[in-house]
Write a protein that holds these residues in place. Structure first.
Motif, PDB file in Angstrom:
ATOM      1  N   GLY A 136       0.841  -1.209   0.000  1.00  0.00           N
ATOM      2  CA  GLY A 136       0.000   0.000   0.000  1.00  0.00           C
ATOM      3  C   GLY A 136       0.871   1.252   0.000  1.00  0.00           C
ATOM      4  N   TRP A 137       1.957   1.242   0.809  1.00  0.00           N
ATOM      5  CA  TRP A 137       2.844   2.422   0.837  1.00  0.00           C
ATOM      6  C   TRP A 137       3.647   2.546  -0.453  1.00  0.00           C
ATOM      7  CZ3 TRP A 137       0.656   5.431   3.823  1.00  0.00           C
ATOM      8  CH2 TRP A 137       0.209   5.071   5.080  1.00  0.00           C
ATOM      9  N   VAL A 138       4.008   1.405  -1.062  1.00  0.00           N
ATOM     10  CA  VAL A 138       4.694   1.470  -2.367  1.00  0.00           C
ATOM     11  C   VAL A 138       3.745   2.094  -3.396  1.00  0.00           C
ATOM     12  CG1 VAL A 138       5.705   0.097  -4.242  1.00  0.00           C
ATOM     13  CG2 VAL A 138       6.152  -0.538  -1.863  1.00  0.00           C
ATOM     14  N   LEU A 139       2.470   1.685  -3.326  1.00  0.00           N
ATOM     15  CA  LEU A 139       1.480   2.261  -4.251  1.00  0.00           C
ATOM     16  C   LEU A 139       1.384   3.771  -4.042  1.00  0.00           C
ATOM     17  CD1 LEU A 139      -0.841   2.095  -6.319  1.00  0.00           C
ATOM     18  CD2 LEU A 139      -2.362   1.373  -4.484  1.00  0.00           C
ATOM     19  N   LEU A 140       1.390   4.210  -2.767  1.00  0.00           N
ATOM     20  CA  LEU A 140       1.320   5.653  -2.513  1.00  0.00           C
ATOM     21  C   LEU A 140       2.516   6.373  -3.144  1.00  0.00           C
ATOM     22  CD1 LEU A 140       0.069   8.150  -1.196  1.00  0.00           C
ATOM     23  CD2 LEU A 140       1.348   7.619   0.883  1.00  0.00           C
ATOM     24  N   SER A 141       3.716   5.775  -3.027  1.00  0.00           N
ATOM     25  CA  SER A 141       4.895   6.463  -3.593  1.00  0.00           C
ATOM     26  C   SER A 141       4.789   6.534  -5.125  1.00  0.00           C
ATOM     27  CB  SER A 141       6.198   5.806  -3.137  1.00  0.00           C
ATOM     28  OG  SER A 141       6.235   4.491  -3.599  1.00  0.00           O
ATOM     29  N   LEU A 142       4.241   5.479  -5.746  1.00  0.00           N
ATOM     30  CA  LEU A 142       4.045   5.535  -7.213  1.00  0.00           C
ATOM     31  C   LEU A 142       3.029   6.613  -7.584  1.00  0.00           C
ATOM     32  CD1 LEU A 142       3.881   1.861  -8.580  1.00  0.00           C
ATOM     33  CD2 LEU A 142       5.720   3.519  -8.788  1.00  0.00           C
ATOM     34  N   ILE A 143       1.968   6.723  -6.761  1.00  0.00           N
ATOM     35  CA  ILE A 143       0.934   7.729  -7.058  1.00  0.00           C
ATOM     36  C   ILE A 143       1.532   9.135  -6.931  1.00  0.00           C
ATOM     37  CG2 ILE A 143      -1.239   8.750  -6.240  1.00  0.00           C
ATOM     38  CD1 ILE A 143      -2.202   5.911  -5.576  1.00  0.00           C
ATOM     39  N   VAL A 144       2.381   9.350  -5.915  1.00  0.00           N
ATOM     40  CA  VAL A 144       3.019  10.666  -5.744  1.00  0.00           C
ATOM     41  C   VAL A 144       3.892  10.965  -6.970  1.00  0.00           C
ATOM     42  CG1 VAL A 144       4.695  11.966  -4.366  1.00  0.00           C
ATOM     43  CG2 VAL A 144       2.907  10.650  -3.223  1.00  0.00           C
ATOM     44  N   GLY A 145       4.645   9.959  -7.443  1.00  0.00           N
ATOM     45  CA  GLY A 145       5.476  10.140  -8.641  1.00  0.00           C
ATOM     46  C   GLY A 145       4.613  10.465  -9.856  1.00  0.00           C
ATOM     47  N   HIS A 146       3.496   9.748  -9.981  1.00  0.00           N
ATOM     48  CA  HIS A 146       2.572   9.945 -11.107  1.00  0.00           C
ATOM     49  C   HIS A 146       2.045  11.393 -11.101  1.00  0.00           C
ATOM     50  CE1 HIS A 146      -0.878   8.947 -13.718  1.00  0.00           C
ATOM     51  NE2 HIS A 146      -1.668   9.486 -12.814  1.00  0.00           N
ATOM     52  N   VAL A 147       1.668  11.883  -9.915  1.00  0.00           N
ATOM     53  CA  VAL A 147       1.140  13.257  -9.808  1.00  0.00           C
ATOM     54  C   VAL A 147       2.238  14.264 -10.187  1.00  0.00           C
ATOM     55  CG1 VAL A 147       0.235  14.995  -8.197  1.00  0.00           C
ATOM     56  CG2 VAL A 147      -0.602  12.639  -8.081  1.00  0.00           C
ATOM     57  N   CYS A 148       3.471  14.025  -9.689  1.00  0.00           N
ATOM     58  CA  CYS A 148       4.578  14.950  -9.990  1.00  0.00           C
ATOM     59  C   CYS A 148       4.836  15.009 -11.500  1.00  0.00           C
ATOM     60  CB  CYS A 148       5.865  14.522  -9.281  1.00  0.00           C
ATOM     61  SG  CYS A 148       5.764  14.737  -7.512  1.00  0.00           S
ATOM     62  N   PHE A 149       4.857  13.833 -12.159  1.00  0.00           N
ATOM     63  CA  PHE A 149       5.102  13.814 -13.616  1.00  0.00           C
ATOM     64  C   PHE A 149       3.963  14.507 -14.372  1.00  0.00           C
ATOM     65  CE2 PHE A 149       8.265  10.329 -12.991  1.00  0.00           C
ATOM     66  CZ  PHE A 149       9.306  10.963 -13.640  1.00  0.00           C
ATOM     67  N   ALA A 150       2.716  14.292 -13.897  1.00  0.00           N
ATOM     68  CA  ALA A 150       1.575  14.921 -14.574  1.00  0.00           C
ATOM     69  C   ALA A 150       1.695  16.443 -14.470  1.00  0.00           C
ATOM     70  CB  ALA A 150       0.267  14.430 -13.953  1.00  0.00           C
TER      71      ALA A 150
END
Ligand code: HEM
Length: 180
Positions: A147-161
């Motif tokens: 779940g925390w790995v997923l959160l870090s991917l989501i944060v990366g996704h938002v930053c790239f967007a």
């Protein structure tokens, strides 16, 4: 109003699923964070019981979204940018989809494996039965961590967007916001 996706932008179904899930993820990670950092606080006591219902909702929403993405596979906007960047974006999206399926699936299997029955949306989906430790073990081991790995991917996704939207200004952000 365009229902299906096209090479120029996402249709209303993809955009609604994307933003509805984004909102639910904010709620889901807020409850997880309170559980980790401030368990037994009034805010945690209020939000934590929702973790199960929201997680279940995210689970069937991602299955629906994945099916819709496959149906629109040949008609979606391409990942812009140099080859390596585009390949990294594809890999990042696959990892996001994978974890969005795996994280709640593990938790639901654990809920079944505990043998107390599974009641969600006021409906009894699985009745009480014998405990099945093998079903619960993978979630005990990995649900929280993944779940925390997923959160870090989501944060990366938002930053790239945001980088696409405000630095490169290449229309990548706006095609998930409105049709081009
Ligand atoms: C995509 C959906 C979900 C996400 C992103 C998510 C995320 C998380 C995270 C990050 C934690 C760790 C909290 C901590 O470190 O204290 C956690 C814990 C937990 N979650 Fe979820 N969860 C989801 C779905 C579910 C579902 C569907 C259920 C129940 C059916 C569930 C039940 C639990 C339980 C019981 C815990 C505490 C024990 C543990 O850490 O494994 N979760 N969740």
């Amino acid at each position: 109003m365009q229902v299906r996706d096209s090479r120029q932008g996402y249709g209303i179904v993809s955009r609604t699923l994307h933003w509805a899930m984004a909102l639910l993820f904010v709620l889901q990670f807020t409850s997880a964070m309170l559980h980790l950092l401030a368990d037994e606080s009034p805010a945690a006591n209020m939000l934590w019981p929702w973790h199960f219902q929201v997680g279940f909702t995210l689970w069937w929403l991602v299955l629906l979204r994945g099916t819709w993405a496959l149906l629109n596979f040949r008609n979606r906007p391409p990942h812009d940018g140099p080859g390596l960047l585009a390949r990294a974006a594809t890999a990042g999206h696959l990892a996001l989809y994978g974890l969005m399926v795996i994280v709640p699936t593990l938790a639901l299997l654990r809920a079944v494996g505990r043998g107390r029955g599974v009641q969600l949306y006021g409906i009894q989906w699985v009745g009480p039965g014998a405990e099945q430790p093998d079903l619960a073990a993978p979630a005990n081991l990995a649900h929280g961590t993944l779940g925390w790995v997923l959160l870090s991917l989501i944060v990366g996704h938002v930053c790239f967007a945001l980088w696409h939207g405000f630095v490169r200004r290449d229309g990548t952000l706006s095609r998930m916001w409105r049709r081009r």
